[in-house]
Scaffold this motif. Structure first.
Motif, short mmCIF file in Angstrom:
data_model
loop_
_atom_site.label_atom_id
_atom_site.label_comp_id
_atom_site.label_asym_id
_atom_site.label_seq_id
_atom_site.Cartn_x
_atom_site.Cartn_y
_atom_site.Cartn_z
N VAL A 49 13.99 1.45 -6.86
CA VAL A 49 15.16 2.27 -6.54
C VAL A 49 15.36 3.39 -7.56
O VAL A 49 16.10 4.32 -7.31
CB VAL A 49 16.45 1.43 -6.39
N VAL A 50 14.70 3.26 -8.72
CA VAL A 50 14.71 4.32 -9.72
C VAL A 50 13.28 4.58 -10.17
O VAL A 50 12.44 3.69 -10.14
CB VAL A 50 15.59 4.00 -10.96
N CYS A 51 13.01 5.80 -10.56
CA CYS A 51 11.67 6.18 -11.00
C CYS A 51 11.34 5.49 -12.33
O CYS A 51 12.12 5.56 -13.28
CB CYS A 51 11.57 7.70 -11.15
N SER A 103 0.81 -1.22 0.00
CA SER A 103 0.00 0.00 0.00
C SER A 103 0.85 1.27 0.00
O SER A 103 0.31 2.36 -0.05
CB SER A 103 -0.93 0.00 1.22
N PHE A 104 2.15 1.13 0.07
CA PHE A 104 3.03 2.28 0.15
C PHE A 104 3.48 2.69 -1.25
O PHE A 104 3.82 1.85 -2.08
CB PHE A 104 4.25 1.92 1.01
N THR A 105 3.49 3.98 -1.52
CA THR A 105 3.94 4.51 -2.80
C THR A 105 5.12 5.43 -2.56
O THR A 105 5.08 6.27 -1.68
CB THR A 105 2.82 5.29 -3.52
N LYS A 106 6.19 5.25 -3.34
CA LYS A 106 7.37 6.09 -3.24
C LYS A 106 7.26 7.14 -4.34
O LYS A 106 7.11 6.79 -5.51
CB LYS A 106 8.61 5.22 -3.46
N PHE A 107 7.32 8.41 -3.97
CA PHE A 107 7.20 9.49 -4.95
C PHE A 107 8.56 9.99 -5.38
O PHE A 107 9.46 10.16 -4.56
CB PHE A 107 6.34 10.63 -4.40
N CYS A 108 8.71 10.21 -6.66
CA CYS A 108 9.96 10.69 -7.24
C CYS A 108 10.19 12.15 -6.86
O CYS A 108 9.29 12.98 -7.03
CB CYS A 108 9.92 10.54 -8.76
N ARG A 137 15.16 8.72 -12.56
CA ARG A 137 15.95 9.31 -11.49
C ARG A 137 15.99 8.37 -10.28
O ARG A 137 15.05 7.66 -10.00
CB ARG A 137 15.36 10.64 -11.07
N SER A 138 17.12 8.42 -9.55
CA SER A 138 17.26 7.61 -8.35
C SER A 138 16.23 8.04 -7.30
O SER A 138 16.01 9.23 -7.09
CB SER A 138 18.67 7.77 -7.78
N LEU A 139 15.59 7.07 -6.66
CA LEU A 139 14.61 7.36 -5.62
C LEU A 139 15.24 7.30 -4.23
O LEU A 139 14.58 7.56 -3.24
CB LEU A 139 13.45 6.36 -5.70
N SER A 150 11.93 14.20 -8.43
CA SER A 150 12.06 14.99 -9.66
C SER A 150 10.73 15.21 -10.37
O SER A 150 10.29 16.33 -10.54
CB SER A 150 13.05 14.30 -10.60
N CYS A 151 10.07 14.10 -10.78
CA CYS A 151 8.84 14.23 -11.57
C CYS A 151 7.57 14.16 -10.71
O CYS A 151 6.47 14.37 -11.20
CB CYS A 151 8.79 13.19 -12.68
N LYS A 152 7.73 13.80 -9.42
CA LYS A 152 6.63 13.75 -8.44
C LYS A 152 5.61 12.66 -8.71
O LYS A 152 4.54 12.66 -8.12
CB LYS A 152 5.90 15.11 -8.34
N LEU A 153 5.91 11.70 -9.57
CA LEU A 153 4.99 10.61 -9.85
C LEU A 153 5.25 9.44 -8.91
O LEU A 153 6.36 9.25 -8.42
CB LEU A 153 5.11 10.18 -11.31
N GLY A 154 4.22 8.65 -8.67
CA GLY A 154 4.31 7.54 -7.75
C GLY A 154 4.97 6.32 -8.36
O GLY A 154 4.87 6.06 -9.55
N ASN A 155 5.67 5.56 -7.50
CA ASN A 155 6.37 4.33 -7.89
C ASN A 155 6.11 3.26 -6.85
O ASN A 155 5.74 3.55 -5.72
CB ASN A 155 7.88 4.60 -7.96
N ASN A 156 6.37 2.02 -7.22
CA ASN A 156 6.30 0.90 -6.31
C ASN A 156 7.23 1.16 -5.12
O ASN A 156 8.30 1.73 -5.29
CB ASN A 156 6.72 -0.37 -7.05
N ALA A 157 6.85 0.72 -3.94
CA ALA A 157 7.62 0.97 -2.71
C ALA A 157 9.03 0.40 -2.77
O ALA A 157 9.94 0.93 -2.15
CB ALA A 157 6.88 0.39 -1.52
N ASN A 158 9.23 -0.66 -3.52
CA ASN A 158 10.54 -1.30 -3.59
C ASN A 158 11.42 -0.77 -4.72
O ASN A 158 12.54 -1.23 -4.89
CB ASN A 158 10.38 -2.81 -3.72
#
Length: 170
Positions: free
Chosen positions: A29-31, A12-17, A36-38, A19-27
């Motif tokens: 390491v790059v957007c 349920s966790f989303t990692k936001f970039c 870009r590196s997360l 740089s571009c502010k878009l959501g990514n999978n929690a695991n």
């Protein structure tokens, strides 16, 4: 009404970039959107001046951990893979299983380095978390000239490639 907080899993966790502010999978390491590196720890600007600390081998290519005089390996093969060792591998491989290659986002077959007349080229092998050269992401399967002193980033791990251009030729 239940006052207990719900348990939060990585699903349920989303990692936001940053740089571009878009959501990514929690695991991730790059957007997945911009590359870009997360990991903010490894995305620090600035470079540690290590000039003179990296010794070029007489023959082949040496890899050093960035910001350290610790040598990872010296490779003298015409071509070799950067990745993580898997039982039964027969190709020339610089193994990043340790230190923590999986957690650093290094694929089993992450990138390949090939000797050429005028030095070396690096090729991203369609890795999951990307390969960068001097801060620029490499397109998959495309050979890119690797300068001596170039910083290679595999997932979140950075190494510096050093070679003597005259020692590379036969």
């Amino acid at each position: 009404m239940n006052n207990q907080s719900p348990s939060i899993g990585t699903q349920s966790f989303t990692k936001f970039c940053p740089s571009c502010k878009l959501g990514n999978n929690a695991n991730s390491v790059v957007c997945a959107h911009c590359g870009r590196s997360l990991d903010l720890f490894f995305a620090r600007p600035g470079k540690i001046n290590m000039e003179g600390r990296y010794a070029a081998p007489a023959k082949g290519l040496a890899l050093y951990f960035e910001g350290s005089a610790v040598q990872v390996a010296i490779a003298t093969d015409e071509e070799f893979v950067l990745g993580r060792k898997v039982e039964g591998d027969v190709e020339a491989l610089i193994d990043f299983t340790y230190p923590n290659g999986f957690a650093m986002g290094i694929s089993r077959r992450h990138a390949m380095i090939c000797s050429k007349e005028n030095g070396y080229v690096i090729i991203d092998l369609n890795s999951s978390n990307g390969t960068w050269l001097d801060g620029k992401i490499l397109p998959p399967r495309q050979p890119i000239q690797l300068p001596s002193g170039g910083t290679i980033q595999l997932g979140r791990l950075k190494v510096v490639a050093i070679y003597n251009s005259s020692g590379n030729e036969e």
